[in-house]
Design an enzyme around this catalytic site. Structure first.
Site, PDB file in Angstrom:
ATOM      1  N   GLY A   1       0.828  -1.198   0.000  1.00 29.11           N
ATOM      2  CA  GLY A   1       0.000   0.000   0.000  1.00 29.11           C
ATOM      3  C   GLY A   1       0.856   1.239   0.000  1.00 29.11           C
ATOM      4  O   GLY A   1       2.081   1.182  -0.204  1.00 29.11           O
TER       5      GLY A   1
ATOM      6  N   MET B   1       1.642   3.319   2.505  1.00 30.26           N
ATOM      7  CA  MET B   1       2.526   3.521   3.648  1.00 30.26           C
ATOM      8  C   MET B   1       2.917   2.216   4.328  1.00 30.26           C
ATOM      9  O   MET B   1       3.642   2.239   5.316  1.00 30.26           O
ATOM     10  CB  MET B   1       1.842   4.435   4.668  1.00 30.26           C
TER      11      MET B   1
ATOM     12  N   ASP C   1     -12.599   4.067   7.196  1.00 26.78           N
ATOM     13  CA  ASP C   1     -12.140   3.685   5.867  1.00 26.78           C
ATOM     14  C   ASP C   1     -12.810   2.374   5.445  1.00 26.78           C
ATOM     15  O   ASP C   1     -12.147   1.443   4.989  1.00 26.78           O
ATOM     16  CB  ASP C   1     -10.620   3.549   5.836  1.00 26.78           C
TER      17      ASP C   1
END
Length: 534
Positions: free
Chosen positions: A21, A23, A144
């Site tokens: 991803g 980070m 999220d």
């Protein structure tokens, strides 16, 4: 990001990369003490590629995710094994889920022109709703919720993951500037990440439900900012304009969950999914679910032993007592005998008649067993082929060939104004929408992008600006579908920017007619015909 395969983090040896991803990177790992497989999420900080504020905030956010997940015990929330920091590398070890995420499954179905089966989608989302309700009861907001954060195993067991943007409802403030994923973000969260409430997760969950039932998200755009602004300002297209198989009650619940005002939404994801499930299955039909459970049980349970062999029928079966004949059986038998005798007499009579004729025609009467009842086909075959042939000849001479009536040419009425373009099927036959194109210069609308290939008689299809709503036009008994355009620059029926007085109507790429364009603030109508759908 540094590749850490082979590195030991806590109790875990990293063996392969599962996903990457923005980070973090997720590795498959093995617990060296227990021999257990796990997924290890690794956060690596890059001082050269990240803001200084992010470098300070990301470890805090990562630790907060670990603590949030550790405090939740639920079958549909990812299980956390370990959290730690080693040589500047922060990691979280979690349960390894073999399978795929919901985003991958929805993409697979979309590529094949399919939507997820309703029962399956509701079963999956029921599990996600239960997980969200558990988090909200612990005063944890996910922030999220999206399909890629819902993992599915081979049996469609759902697991909610990635609590990286989690916020505690009572005392946390947002860390950094992260605000979620534009296609699924709630309006209040898009304005300010710290404004998220549990109903923000309900909004995101409703967006996934919308996508499962229609095949698309409510809002789309060319940039994340454009999508986020639509979430803030625009009403979502009613899902029944995309899939009219959705019950009206389900549509009402979904649109309520997508309200811009959080307090007007359902109190929980569980309340939403229960209402939608009831709209589809008001009797609480669990037949399919029961059948699936039964199949799984049959696959895992041993087969029962076979019964011991039975002795021969002649010695094992007791004699069946004879029933006395009833009066109806006697009457039926006598009637059958009379019928058989009458048929035999008819055959003999026809044979004698044929004997005096110069041309002998063999009789086609089948052999009749007097012990069996006559069936209709047997009775129909009794007689001479001579009569049958004569009848056939007379029929062929007296009946003229039938010429099928031509199918009436279907017609389409177009009505359009500043923001809306309606296609109304005013004929008696279906229209083939996939063969239809509208063109104005380089601006092309291709009917092959419409989910349904045909437009039934009396219905209409609509093209309109995404944020507008309007009533059905005259002549349209039912809205069969709609396409929403993000900007008026794609309105082929407007005379901007080149001032062209007409736009083209094409069938399979060939121009068949033209219709007048309109200026801003004007309206017009146009009629033309199309071939019937195959």
């Amino acid at each position: 990001m540094t590749n850490l395969i082979g590195k030991q983090l806590g109790d875990y040896t990293l063996v392969s990369v599962l996903a990457t991803g923005g980070m973090a990177r997720i590795y498959e790992a093995v617990d060296r003490r227990l021999g257990r497989q796990a997924a290890v999420k690794v956060l690596e900080l890059n001082p050269n590629g990240q803001d200084e504020d992010d470098i300070d905030m990301l470890p805090q956010r990562f630790q907060r995710e670990a603590r949030a997940v550790a405090g939740l015990e639920h079958d549909n929330i990812i299980t956390l094994y370990q959290y730690g920091e080693q040589d500047g590398v922060y990691f979280i070890a979690m349960k390894l889920i073999r399978g795929k995420d919901l985003a991958q499954e929805l993409t697979r179905l979309r590529r094949n022109g399919l939507r997820m089966e309703v029962r399956r989608g509701l079963r999956i989302l029921e599990q996600v709703a239960s997980a969200l309700d558990c988090a909200h009861q612990a005063q944890i907001i996910h922030r999220d919720v999206k399909p890629s954060n819902i993992l599915l195993d081979a049996n469609d067991r759902a697991t909610l993951t990635d609590f990286g943007l989690v916020m505690r409802d009572t005392f946390d403030t947002t860390l950094g500037t992260a605000f979620g994923t534009p296609r699924y973000i709630a309006p209040e969260q898009a304005v300010h990440s710290g404004s998220a409430v549990p109903q923000s997760d309900v909004y995101s969950f409703a967006t996934i439900l919308y996508e499962v039932l229609t095949g698309q998200t409510p809002f789309d755009g060319s940039t994340p900012m454009e999508i986020a602004l639509s979430q803030i300002n625009d009403p979502p297209p009613p899902p029944r304009t995309i899939n009219d198989n959705i019950p009206e009650a389900a549509e009402r619940e979904i649109l309520r969950a997508l309200d811009k005002e959080p307090t007007k939404r359902q109190a929980s994801a569980g309340e939403l999914i229960a209402a939608v499930k009831h709209a589809y299955f008001p009797t609480g039909d669990l037949g399919t679910e029961y059948a699936i459970k039964t199949t799984l049980l049959q696959q895992t349970m041993p087969s029962p032993p076979l019964p011991p062999p039975q002795p021969a029928a002649s010695s094992a079966l007791a004699p069946v007592p004879r029933k006395r004949s009833s009066m109806w059986e006697i009457v039926a038998a006598l009637g059958m005998i009379v019928l058989v005798l009458a048929v035999i007499a008819l055959v003999v009579s026809r044979s004698q008649l044929n004997a005096g004729s110069s041309t002998q025609v063999p009789a086609l009467a089948p052999t009749i067993n007097a012990a069996q009842p006559l069936t209709t086909p047997q009775l129909a075959l009794v007689g001479s082929t001579q009569e049958s042939a004569a009848a056939a000849t007379a029929t062929s001479e007296s009946v003229a060939p039938v010429t099928p009536e031509p199918t009436p040419a279907p017609s389409l009425l177009l009505t359009y104004d500043d923001n809306t373009f309606n296609l109304i099927n005013t004929g008696a036959a279906d229209f083939d929408l996939h063969a239809l194109q509208f063109a104005h210069g380089s601006n092309l609308f291709d009917g092959s992008a419409v989910p349904r290939s045909t437009l039934p008689a009396g219905t209409c299809f609509r093209i309109q600006l995404q944020r507008t709503q309007s009533s059905l036009p005259d002549g349209c008994a039912k809205l069969y579908g709609a396409t929403y355009l993000p900007t008026t620059q794609r309105f082929f029926w407007r005379n901007e920017p080149d001032g062209s007085p007409t736009f083209e109507i094409r069938i399979d790429g060939d121009e068949v007619s033209t219709c007048p364009t309109i200026a801003r603030g004007s309206s017009s109508t146009c009629t033309f015909s199309l071939p019937p759908a195959a």
